[in-house]
Design an enzyme around this catalytic site. Structure first.
Site, PDB file in Angstrom:
ATOM      1  N   GLY A   8       0.725  -1.227   0.050  1.00 29.89           N
ATOM      2  CA  GLY A   8      -0.058  -0.303   0.140  1.00 29.89           C
ATOM      3  C   GLY A   8       0.692   1.327   0.031  1.00 29.89           C
ATOM      4  O   GLY A   8       2.163   1.014   0.523  1.00 29.89           O
TER       5      GLY A   8
ATOM      6  N   GLN B 238       2.823  10.052   1.257  1.00 29.61           N
ATOM      7  CA  GLN B 238       4.308   9.404   1.166  1.00 29.61           C
ATOM      8  C   GLN B 238       5.088   9.650   0.081  1.00 29.61           C
ATOM      9  O   GLN B 238       6.263   9.494  -0.050  1.00 29.61           O
ATOM     10  CB  GLN B 238       4.116   7.821   1.348  1.00 29.61           C
ATOM     11  CG  GLN B 238       3.730   7.224   2.657  1.00 29.61           C
ATOM     12  CD  GLN B 238       3.769   5.791   2.575  1.00 29.61           C
ATOM     13  OE1 GLN B 238       2.566   5.142   2.164  1.00 29.61           O
ATOM     14  NE2 GLN B 238       4.463   5.180   3.276  1.00 29.61           N
TER      15      GLN B 238
ATOM     16  N   CYS C 245       6.492  -0.273   6.857  1.00 32.44           N
ATOM     17  CA  CYS C 245       5.966   0.830   6.314  1.00 32.44           C
ATOM     18  C   CYS C 245       7.064   1.217   5.295  1.00 32.44           C
ATOM     19  O   CYS C 245       8.275   1.333   5.739  1.00 32.44           O
ATOM     20  CB  CYS C 245       5.817   2.092   7.260  1.00 32.44           C
ATOM     21  SG  CYS C 245       5.066   3.672   6.526  1.00 32.44           S
ATOM     22  N   LEU C 246       6.768   1.650   4.134  1.00 30.07           N
ATOM     23  CA  LEU C 246       7.660   2.162   3.058  1.00 30.07           C
ATOM     24  C   LEU C 246       8.644   3.475   3.468  1.00 30.07           C
ATOM     25  O   LEU C 246       9.539   3.721   2.895  1.00 30.07           O
ATOM     26  CB  LEU C 246       6.999   2.263   1.789  1.00 30.07           C
ATOM     27  CG  LEU C 246       6.703   0.891   1.172  1.00 30.07           C
ATOM     28  CD1 LEU C 246       5.891   1.473  -0.295  1.00 30.07           C
ATOM     29  CD2 LEU C 246       7.848   0.241   0.691  1.00 30.07           C
TER      30      LEU C 246
ATOM     31  N   HIS D 223      -3.707   1.128   7.727  1.00 33.11           N
ATOM     32  CA  HIS D 223      -2.300   1.587   7.886  1.00 33.11           C
ATOM     33  C   HIS D 223      -2.607   3.041   6.942  1.00 33.11           C
ATOM     34  O   HIS D 223      -1.893   4.077   7.349  1.00 33.11           O
ATOM     35  CB  HIS D 223      -1.466   0.553   7.328  1.00 33.11           C
ATOM     36  CG  HIS D 223       0.033   1.237   7.253  1.00 33.11           C
ATOM     37  ND1 HIS D 223       0.992   0.788   8.304  1.00 33.11           N
ATOM     38  CD2 HIS D 223       0.659   1.909   6.307  1.00 33.11           C
ATOM     39  CE1 HIS D 223       2.206   1.387   7.860  1.00 33.11           C
ATOM     40  NE2 HIS D 223       1.926   2.142   6.926  1.00 33.11           N
ATOM     41  N   GLU D 224      -3.136   2.821   5.679  1.00 32.94           N
ATOM     42  CA  GLU D 224      -2.887   3.880   4.511  1.00 32.94           C
ATOM     43  C   GLU D 224      -3.704   5.150   5.069  1.00 32.94           C
ATOM     44  O   GLU D 224      -3.439   6.151   5.114  1.00 32.94           O
ATOM     45  CB  GLU D 224      -3.368   3.409   3.136  1.00 32.94           C
ATOM     46  CG  GLU D 224      -2.362   2.253   2.548  1.00 32.94           C
ATOM     47  CD  GLU D 224      -1.198   2.530   3.050  1.00 32.94           C
ATOM     48  OE1 GLU D 224      -0.266   3.590   3.071  1.00 32.94           O
ATOM     49  OE2 GLU D 224      -0.326   1.604   3.199  1.00 32.94           O
TER      50      GLU D 224
ATOM     51  N   HIS E 168      -1.941   7.121   7.657  1.00 29.09           N
ATOM     52  CA  HIS E 168      -1.405   7.970   6.806  1.00 29.09           C
ATOM     53  C   HIS E 168      -1.911   9.317   6.308  1.00 29.09           C
ATOM     54  O   HIS E 168      -1.498  10.608   6.275  1.00 29.09           O
ATOM     55  CB  HIS E 168      -0.622   7.332   5.603  1.00 29.09           C
ATOM     56  CG  HIS E 168       0.637   6.682   5.774  1.00 29.09           C
ATOM     57  ND1 HIS E 168       1.844   7.225   6.267  1.00 29.09           N
ATOM     58  CD2 HIS E 168       0.936   5.436   5.529  1.00 29.09           C
ATOM     59  CE1 HIS E 168       2.803   6.108   6.448  1.00 29.09           C
ATOM     60  NE2 HIS E 168       2.361   5.347   6.030  1.00 29.09           N
TER      61      HIS E 168
HETATM   62 ZN    ZN Z   1       3.047   3.269   5.620  1.00 27.45          ZN
END
Ligand code: ZN
Length: 180
Positions: free
Chosen positions: A46, A51, A88-89, A130-131, A134
């Site tokens: 995701g 991000q 998480c990226l 999670h997204e 963000h």
């Molecule tokens: Zn993340």
């Protein structure tokens, strides 16, 4: 379409609540395509618009072969919970167990401004939560208990990427899936 630089923990865009999308135009569709391409290049499960430095309420997901996106999400969470590893990226190389709702009903719009509803469980539910976090300026380590959050902060400070200038694209190819 283009693969964008993924912003890392410490970048203020990640702790800023994102704005509702009100205009469903070509620029928005390009954003969804950039997010999808950047997510799949990473690869991740995701990716949220903040991000890649765009403070709008848009995210993409790629879970069990199901690729999609959601705009202006509103979540209805199950009372059942799941506990498991989350990454998480924007926090390369780190995963921590995080408690989430087991399933979610997510309502929002697609890139054409049409209403959509996504029913997710397990990893898809985790990714959607999670997204959406963000988009509210919340990073998943904020969800950990105090003790684990302290451990996470210590490990973050010990990474090579933390505090480094964001001029080099981080490539987490060595990591397995589950990154969001
Ligand atoms: Zn993340």
């Amino acid at each position: 379409m283009a693969v964008k630089l993924i912003r890392l923990f410490g970048d203020p865009v990640l702790t800023t609540p994102a704005l509702e999308v009100t205009v469903f135009d070509k620029e928005l569709r390009n954003l969804v395509r950039d997010l999808t391409e950047t997510m799949q290049d990473a690869p991740g499960a995701g990716l949220a618009a903040p991000q890649i430095g765009v403070s709008l309420r848009v995210f993409t997901y790629d879970v069990d072969g199901e690729v999609g996106h959601l705009i202006n999400p509103a979540l209805d969470l199950s009372e059942d919970l799941q506990d498991g590893p989350e990454g998480c990226l924007s926090l390369p190389e780190l995963t921590y167990d995080c408690i989430r709702a087991m399933s979610v009903i997510a309502k929002g719009m697609n890139m054409y401004g049409e209403p959509v509803t996504i029913h997710g469980s397990d990893l898809l539910a985790r990714a959607i939560q999670h997204e959406t976090d963000h988009l509210d300026g919340i990073i998943f380590i904020d969800r950990l208990d105090d003790e684990n959050r302290k451990i996470a902060m210590k490990e973050i400070r010990q990474t090579e990427w933390f505090g480094a200038p964001p001029t080099v694209k981080i490539s987490p190819h060595s990591l397995s899936n589950g990154l969001l």
